[in-house]
Scaffold this motif. Structure first.
Motif, PDB file in Angstrom:
ATOM      1  N   TRP A 176       0.604   4.198  -7.121  1.00 50.42           N
ATOM      2  CA  TRP A 176      -0.694   4.020  -6.480  1.00 50.42           C
ATOM      3  C   TRP A 176      -0.866   2.552  -6.147  1.00 50.42           C
ATOM      4  O   TRP A 176      -1.154   1.743  -7.015  1.00 50.42           O
ATOM      5  N   LYS A 177      -0.689   2.203  -4.890  1.00 49.67           N
ATOM      6  CA  LYS A 177      -0.773   0.801  -4.500  1.00 49.67           C
ATOM      7  C   LYS A 177      -1.816   0.643  -3.406  1.00 49.67           C
ATOM      8  O   LYS A 177      -1.984   1.516  -2.569  1.00 49.67           O
ATOM      9  N   THR A 178      -2.486  -0.467  -3.425  1.00 46.69           N
ATOM     10  CA  THR A 178      -3.381  -0.786  -2.321  1.00 46.69           C
ATOM     11  C   THR A 178      -2.603  -1.612  -1.315  1.00 46.69           C
ATOM     12  O   THR A 178      -1.673  -2.339  -1.671  1.00 46.69           O
ATOM     13  N   SER A 179      -2.973  -1.491  -0.068  1.00 45.68           N
ATOM     14  CA  SER A 179      -2.286  -2.263   0.961  1.00 45.68           C
ATOM     15  C   SER A 179      -3.283  -3.200   1.630  1.00 45.68           C
ATOM     16  O   SER A 179      -4.474  -2.904   1.727  1.00 45.68           O
TER      17      SER A 179
END
Length: 59
Positions: free
Chosen positions: A20-23
Motif C-alpha cells: 500500500w503506497k501513496t504516489s
C-alpha cells in the motif's frame, strides 16, 4: 460469506500491507505564460481558468 480458515501470520499481513503506497500527484505547468502555475493534467488551471490555450472558466 468467505471466512479465513486460519489466522494470517504477522509477517504475511505486513508483507501484504507493504504494497500500500501513496504516489506523488502528477503536476504540469500551466501553458499560459503569464500564469505558469502547477496544475493537474487534463484540468483547467485554477488560477487563470485556461485549458489548452482557451479560456474555459471565468476567474
Amino acid at each position: 460469506m468467505a471466512v479465513p480458515k486460519r489466522k494470517m501470520s504477522r509477517s504475511n499481513t505486513r508483507a501484504r500491507r507493504s504494497q500500500w503506497k501513496t504516489s506523488v500527484p502528477t503536476l504540469v505547468t500551466c501553458p499560459n505564460r503569464a500564469c505558469g502555475e502547477l496544475t493537474s493534467p487534463h484540468e483547467a488551471c485554477r488560477t487563470c481558468g485556461q485549458y489548452r490555450g482557451r479560456q474555459v472558466v471565468g476567474v
